[in-house]
Design a protein around this motif. Structure first.
Motif, PDB file in Angstrom:
ATOM      1  N   THR A  12      55.150  19.316  81.303  1.00  0.00           N
ATOM      2  CA  THR A  12      55.575  18.330  82.607  1.00  0.00           C
ATOM      3  C   THR A  12      54.906  18.608  83.992  1.00  0.00           C
ATOM      4  OG1 THR A  12      57.582  19.812  83.435  1.00  0.00           O
ATOM      5  CG2 THR A  12      57.892  18.029  81.564  1.00  0.00           C
ATOM      6  N   ASP A  13      54.618  19.879  84.165  1.00  0.00           N
ATOM      7  CA  ASP A  13      54.099  20.261  85.542  1.00  0.00           C
ATOM      8  C   ASP A  13      55.238  19.862  86.377  1.00  0.00           C
ATOM      9  OD1 ASP A  13      52.578  21.285  87.559  1.00  0.00           O
ATOM     10  OD2 ASP A  13      51.133  19.657  87.579  1.00  0.00           O
ATOM     11  N   HIS A  14      56.639  19.915  85.954  1.00  0.00           N
ATOM     12  CA  HIS A  14      57.570  19.639  86.992  1.00  0.00           C
ATOM     13  C   HIS A  14      57.424  20.576  88.246  1.00  0.00           C
ATOM     14  CE1 HIS A  14      61.964  19.168  87.794  1.00  0.00           C
ATOM     15  NE2 HIS A  14      61.979  20.355  87.975  1.00  0.00           N
ATOM     16  N   ALA A  64      45.332  22.972  81.818  1.00  0.00           N
ATOM     17  CA  ALA A  64      46.598  22.434  82.476  1.00  0.00           C
ATOM     18  C   ALA A  64      46.069  21.195  82.631  1.00  0.00           C
ATOM     19  CB  ALA A  64      47.129  23.294  83.445  1.00  0.00           C
ATOM     20  N   HIS A  65      47.216  20.137  82.735  1.00  0.00           N
ATOM     21  CA  HIS A  65      47.154  18.527  83.091  1.00  0.00           C
ATOM     22  C   HIS A  65      46.163  18.128  83.095  1.00  0.00           C
ATOM     23  CE1 HIS A  65      46.473  21.101  86.605  1.00  0.00           C
ATOM     24  NE2 HIS A  65      47.819  21.322  87.017  1.00  0.00           N
ATOM     25  N   THR A  66      45.440  17.980  81.890  1.00  0.00           N
ATOM     26  CA  THR A  66      44.362  17.127  81.871  1.00  0.00           C
ATOM     27  C   THR A  66      44.511  15.407  81.985  1.00  0.00           C
ATOM     28  OG1 THR A  66      44.394  17.122  79.638  1.00  0.00           O
ATOM     29  CG2 THR A  66      42.937  18.652  80.555  1.00  0.00           C
ATOM     30  N   ASP A 118      57.445  29.276  83.749  1.00  0.00           N
ATOM     31  CA  ASP A 118      57.090  29.172  85.061  1.00  0.00           C
ATOM     32  C   ASP A 118      55.793  29.562  85.753  1.00  0.00           C
ATOM     33  OD1 ASP A 118      58.578  28.342  87.701  1.00  0.00           O
ATOM     34  OD2 ASP A 118      58.374  30.455  88.236  1.00  0.00           O
ATOM     35  N   GLN A 119      55.580  28.956  86.796  1.00  0.00           N
ATOM     36  CA  GLN A 119      54.091  29.209  87.438  1.00  0.00           C
ATOM     37  C   GLN A 119      54.089  29.903  88.628  1.00  0.00           C
ATOM     38  OE1 GLN A 119      51.377  28.143  85.246  1.00  0.00           O
ATOM     39  NE2 GLN A 119      53.301  27.411  83.934  1.00  0.00           N
ATOM     40  N   PRO A 120      53.372  30.474  88.924  1.00  0.00           N
ATOM     41  CA  PRO A 120      53.088  31.634  89.924  1.00  0.00           C
ATOM     42  C   PRO A 120      53.011  31.308  91.535  1.00  0.00           C
ATOM     43  CG  PRO A 120      50.749  31.522  88.931  1.00  0.00           C
ATOM     44  CD  PRO A 120      51.713  30.461  88.197  1.00  0.00           C
ATOM     45  N   ALA A 137      55.729  24.091  78.990  1.00  0.00           N
ATOM     46  CA  ALA A 137      54.892  25.225  79.163  1.00  0.00           C
ATOM     47  C   ALA A 137      54.229  25.240  80.441  1.00  0.00           C
ATOM     48  CB  ALA A 137      53.617  25.143  78.075  1.00  0.00           C
ATOM     49  N   HIS A 138      54.824  24.272  81.480  1.00  0.00           N
ATOM     50  CA  HIS A 138      54.296  24.192  82.742  1.00  0.00           C
ATOM     51  C   HIS A 138      55.432  23.597  83.552  1.00  0.00           C
ATOM     52  CE1 HIS A 138      50.821  23.178  85.184  1.00  0.00           C
ATOM     53  NE2 HIS A 138      51.487  23.322  86.060  1.00  0.00           N
ATOM     54  N   VAL A 139      56.113  24.558  84.214  1.00  0.00           N
ATOM     55  CA  VAL A 139      57.226  24.095  85.308  1.00  0.00           C
ATOM     56  C   VAL A 139      57.050  24.996  86.457  1.00  0.00           C
ATOM     57  CG1 VAL A 139      58.974  23.317  83.519  1.00  0.00           C
ATOM     58  CG2 VAL A 139      58.873  25.659  84.636  1.00  0.00           C
ATOM     59  N   HIS A 140      57.353  24.364  87.475  1.00  0.00           N
ATOM     60  CA  HIS A 140      57.509  25.138  88.910  1.00  0.00           C
ATOM     61  C   HIS A 140      58.996  24.921  89.283  1.00  0.00           C
ATOM     62  CE1 HIS A 140      53.110  25.073  89.614  1.00  0.00           C
ATOM     63  NE2 HIS A 140      53.033  23.960  89.193  1.00  0.00           N
ATOM     64  N   PHE A 141      59.689  26.284  89.006  1.00  0.00           N
ATOM     65  CA  PHE A 141      61.082  26.180  89.293  1.00  0.00           C
ATOM     66  C   PHE A 141      61.584  26.756  90.910  1.00  0.00           C
ATOM     67  CE2 PHE A 141      63.419  25.988  84.859  1.00  0.00           C
ATOM     68  CZ  PHE A 141      63.107  24.721  85.043  1.00  0.00           C
ATOM     69  N   GLY A 155      48.001  32.459  84.419  1.00  0.00           N
ATOM     70  CA  GLY A 155      47.959  31.167  85.094  1.00  0.00           C
ATOM     71  C   GLY A 155      49.240  30.526  85.671  1.00  0.00           C
ATOM     72  N   GLU A 156      49.279  29.376  86.208  1.00  0.00           N
ATOM     73  CA  GLU A 156      48.016  28.388  86.022  1.00  0.00           C
ATOM     74  C   GLU A 156      46.952  29.255  87.096  1.00  0.00           C
ATOM     75  OE1 GLU A 156      48.179  24.508  88.239  1.00  0.00           O
ATOM     76  OE2 GLU A 156      50.313  24.914  87.873  1.00  0.00           O
ATOM     77  N   VAL A 157      45.884  29.476  86.645  1.00  0.00           N
ATOM     78  CA  VAL A 157      44.538  30.091  87.737  1.00  0.00           C
ATOM     79  C   VAL A 157      44.444  28.733  88.464  1.00  0.00           C
ATOM     80  CG1 VAL A 157      42.536  31.121  87.647  1.00  0.00           C
ATOM     81  CG2 VAL A 157      44.409  31.866  86.039  1.00  0.00           C
TER      82      VAL A 157
HETATM   83 ZN   LIG Z   1      51.485  23.120  87.949  1.00  0.00          ZN
END
Ligand SMILES: [Zn+2]
Ligand SMILES: NC(=O)N[C@@H](CC(=O)O)C(=O)O
Ligand SMILES: [Zn+2]
Length: 433
Positions: A294-296, A226-228, A81-83, A49-53, A133-135
């Motif tokens: 992952t917050d890849h 996200a990512h706690t 994918d994140q903004p 639920a959390h990648v940066h491509f 998000g992620e905001v």
């Molecule tokens: Zn992120």
């Protein structure tokens, strides 16, 4: 396609028949198998639920093609994918441009919309958004940090539109500026990376999570943190009825690793001490944490080879999430069922993907097959992200042998007997259609 003799996370051995894009039957089916799983572990494809491509804007770091191949080779069949791209995904044109690029994806995907001063919520909510998000409550890569007033406005809009808000929760007013200005001058692996953990303090995260949950409760919005990285933050989110995620790096690495990692271990929020890492792991094991994502966040080696104040924040991880968790399961640190729930079943439920996250009749045939006895050593150069490095170098991982997205083989690993590793094509679709 018939997959015979597969062991599910719950220990049952079954045959799985795939018809077109769906799982047609699960049980004792008989018939001539296309794949004899031979007792190996079959998991529902993971949902990260959390990648940066990085596309549009930074294709030298990653593209939809390379990022999604990395996902497929790690048993991940859906990514979100994140903004913080360039342009950022904060209006209609930004969303549409990214949606066009995402057609290169090998795996299914969702696209989040972000919030900055001149975002266009009307245009964004008119699109098939995965979540808002992620905001960013503090600046991270992309400098999209916003103030309290805009956050409240954004959460209000999301509540009205019935869209979940995912939050990067850190309060920059509580950062320890002195720790950063006093940091040493080393570069890359020799950098004074521990200073980053002091600078972006645990307290700054906990306070921001509490505040974000308050705003969420006040407006009736669904808030996902996200990512706690802190047991205090996880407990605060859970008590407030928010959901939260933990990243593999905060589960498997701590400040003790920063001597080796240097700037390669710089990310937001940063690594914490061993005591906190263990307390976070406990909450992942016991189900307090809803999911692992992952917050890849790939950056090149060249970009990381600077000082701790200059290096970009973030580490790659989409390919190593399930492998690390399965290796931990083999060591007895958590159950296989927990791994399945954290990486697939829970994210599917929480983000309302009714056909994903379970190996069951009628579901999308998003599947990954693993040999749990084949524990390998993770090597950055063997991974498929453009980054070419990993903070988990030398750790144990159980990698998939076969990955299916809606019935199509997107990844098949190579064998010692000469069969090459093979990737299918770009079959990915937007999960919000
Ligand atoms: Zn992120
Ligand atoms: N986590 C990070 O350190 N970096 C992320 C941004 C983010 O998730 O904050 C990135 O896009 O590089
Ligand atoms: Zn973030």
């Amino acid at each position: 396609m018939l997959i015979a003799n597969a062991t599910l996370a719950n220990g049952r051995t079954v045959d799985v028949r795939v018809e077109g894009e769906r799982i047609d039957a699960v049980g004792s089916l008989g018939g001539e198998p296309d794949v004899d799983a031979d007792g190996k572990l079959l998991l529902p494809g993971a949902i990260d639920a959390h990648v940066h491509f990085r596309e549009p804007g930074f294709p030298h770091k990653e593209t939809w093609e390379t990022g999604s191949r990395s996902a497929a080779a790690g048993g991940v069949t859906t990514v979100v994918d994140q903004p913080n791209t360039d342009p950022p995904t904060v209006d209609g044109a930004g969303f549409d441009g990214k949606a066009e690029l995402a057609r290169e994806s090998y795996v299914d995907y969702g696209i989040n919309g972000g919030v900055i001063e001149d975002w266009d919520p009307d245009e964004l909510f008119d699109r098939p958004l995965f979540a808002l998000g992620e905001v960013f409550l503090a600046d991270s890569t992309g400098e999209m940090g916003i103030d309290a007033e805009l956050f409240e406005e954004a959460v209000g809009r999301a509540a009205a539109e019935d869209v979940t808000v995912t939050v990067h929760a850190e309060d920059a007013t509580l950062f320890d500026e002195d720790a950063l200005s006093n940091a040493g001058e080393g570069v890359g692996r020799d950098a004074d990376a521990d200073a980053w953990s002091t600078y972006r303090s645990a307290d700054a995260e906990v306070r921001a999570i509490e505040r974000a949950c308050e705003v969420g409760s006040g407006s009736g919005a669904r808030v996902h943190v996200a990512h706690t990285t802190t047991p205090e933050g996880i407990d605060a989110a859970s008590e407030a009825g928010a959901t939260c995620e933990v990243c593999p790096h905060h589960l498997f690495l701590s400040r003790d690793d920063l001597d080796d990692l240097g700037t390669y271990g710089r990310m937001n929020p940063p690594l914490r001490n061993e005591e906190r890492r263990e307390a976070v792991f406990e909450r992942v094991r016991d189900g307090t944490v809803d999911l692992v994502a992952t917050d890849h966040a790939p950056h090149t080696r060249e970009e990381k080879e600077t000082g701790i104040r200059e290096a970009p924040s973030g580490v790659p991880g989409v390919e190593t999430m399930v492998p690390l968790l399965l290796a931990a399961a083999e060591r007895g640190e958590l159950s296989r069922e927990r791994v399945r729930d954290l990486t697939a079943t829970n994210p599917a439920r929480l983000f309302e993907l009714p056909r994903k996250g379970e190996v069951r009749e009628g579901m999308d045939a998003d599947l990954a097959l693993y040999d749990p006895e084949r524990v390998e050593t993770i090597r950055g150069e063997a991974l498929h992200s453009k980054a070419g490095w990993t903070p988990f170098e030398g750790r144990d991982g159980v990698f998939p042998e076969l990955t299916l997205v809606r019935g199509s083989v997107v990844y098949e690993r190579g064998e010692a007997d000469g069969k090459d590793e093979a990737f299918g094509g770009a079959v990915g679709r937007n999960v919000r259609g």
